[in-house]
Motif scaffolding. Structure first.
Motif, PDB file in Angstrom:
ATOM      1  N   CYS A 140      -2.314  -7.362  -9.496  1.00  0.00           N
ATOM      2  CA  CYS A 140      -2.513  -6.444  -8.379  1.00  0.00           C
ATOM      3  C   CYS A 140      -3.809  -5.681  -8.572  1.00  0.00           C
ATOM      4  O   CYS A 140      -3.962  -4.953  -9.552  1.00  0.00           O
ATOM      5  CB  CYS A 140      -1.348  -5.467  -8.280  1.00  0.00           C
ATOM      6  N   CYS A 146       2.623  -6.869  -5.337  1.00  0.00           N
ATOM      7  CA  CYS A 146       1.521  -5.941  -5.086  1.00  0.00           C
ATOM      8  C   CYS A 146       1.868  -4.993  -3.941  1.00  0.00           C
ATOM      9  O   CYS A 146       2.573  -5.354  -3.011  1.00  0.00           O
ATOM     10  CB  CYS A 146       0.265  -6.701  -4.698  1.00  0.00           C
ATOM     11  N   ASP A 196      -0.126  -4.090  -1.704  1.00  0.00           N
ATOM     12  CA  ASP A 196      -0.728  -4.650  -0.496  1.00  0.00           C
ATOM     13  C   ASP A 196       0.208  -5.630   0.196  1.00  0.00           C
ATOM     14  O   ASP A 196       0.247  -5.706   1.424  1.00  0.00           O
ATOM     15  CB  ASP A 196      -2.047  -5.351  -0.828  1.00  0.00           C
ATOM     16  N   THR A 197       0.980  -6.386  -0.558  1.00  0.00           N
ATOM     17  CA  THR A 197       1.916  -7.348   0.014  1.00  0.00           C
ATOM     18  C   THR A 197       3.013  -6.626   0.781  1.00  0.00           C
ATOM     19  O   THR A 197       3.350  -7.014   1.899  1.00  0.00           O
ATOM     20  CB  THR A 197       2.542  -8.209  -1.102  1.00  0.00           C
ATOM     21  N   ARG A 225       2.883  -3.506   1.983  1.00  0.00           N
ATOM     22  CA  ARG A 225       2.243  -2.826   3.105  1.00  0.00           C
ATOM     23  C   ARG A 225       1.981  -3.806   4.251  1.00  0.00           C
ATOM     24  O   ARG A 225       2.234  -3.501   5.410  1.00  0.00           O
ATOM     25  CB  ARG A 225       0.937  -2.178   2.647  1.00  0.00           C
ATOM     26  N   ARG A 226       1.502  -4.994   3.939  1.00  0.00           N
ATOM     27  CA  ARG A 226       1.241  -6.003   4.961  1.00  0.00           C
ATOM     28  C   ARG A 226       2.534  -6.438   5.642  1.00  0.00           C
ATOM     29  O   ARG A 226       2.586  -6.634   6.847  1.00  0.00           O
ATOM     30  CB  ARG A 226       0.514  -7.195   4.339  1.00  0.00           C
TER      31      ARG A 226
END
Length: 144
Positions: free
Chosen positions: A4, A122, A124-125, A127-128
């Motif tokens: 990450c 992560c 980001d994963t 959040r996406r």
């Protein structure tokens, strides 16, 4: 192994921590009551409560029939504590401000919820995933 980029580890006395939780909860009977002004007020209440506890809101998604929150909290707070603090506070305030929540539901939130700590995934994963809930091809058109 997942690497990450930009992972934020908070250092404290005796060690470091990176406790991130994904919380999902639904209104009672999964009724679509989280729309319009109720949705906007819920958003501000969740952010207010997280700021009060010094939790960092990484992502927040509110659909008419459920809510997703990705939050980075202190290691002192259990994931169940985080979920219960947010659900109890928002239920109390929303039911006091919006009379239609009293008339349609005996309690605002369902007794069940989902909490998962985000370890190997992560930020980001997650959040996406929360940000693209409306873009799923199998979901119908969502009205807000």
């Amino acid at each position: 192994m997942v690497v990450c980029v930009g992972r934020q580890v908070t250092a404290g006395a005796g060690g470091g921590r990176d406790l991130s939780c994904r919380v999902v909860w639904c209104p009672r009977y999964r009724r679509a009551v989280l729309a319009g002004l109720v949705r906007d007020r819920l958003d501000s209440l969740l952010r207010e409560k997280c700021a009060w506890h010094d939790w960092l809101v990484m992502a927040l998604g509110i659909e008419p029939e459920h809510g997703h929150l990705f939050v980075k909290a202190h290691s002192l707070h259990a994931p169940s504590y985080i979920a219960n603090q947010l659900r109890g506070f928002t239920s109390h305030v929303l039911r006091a401000e919006f009379w239609q929540l009293w008339s349609r539901l005996p309690t605002l939130w369902s007794r069940s919820y989902f909490v998962a700590t985000v370890g190997a995934v992560c930020a980001d994963t997650v959040r996406r995933y929360i940000d693209t809930q409306n873009e799923r091809p199998w979901r119908g058109a969502v009205t807000r």
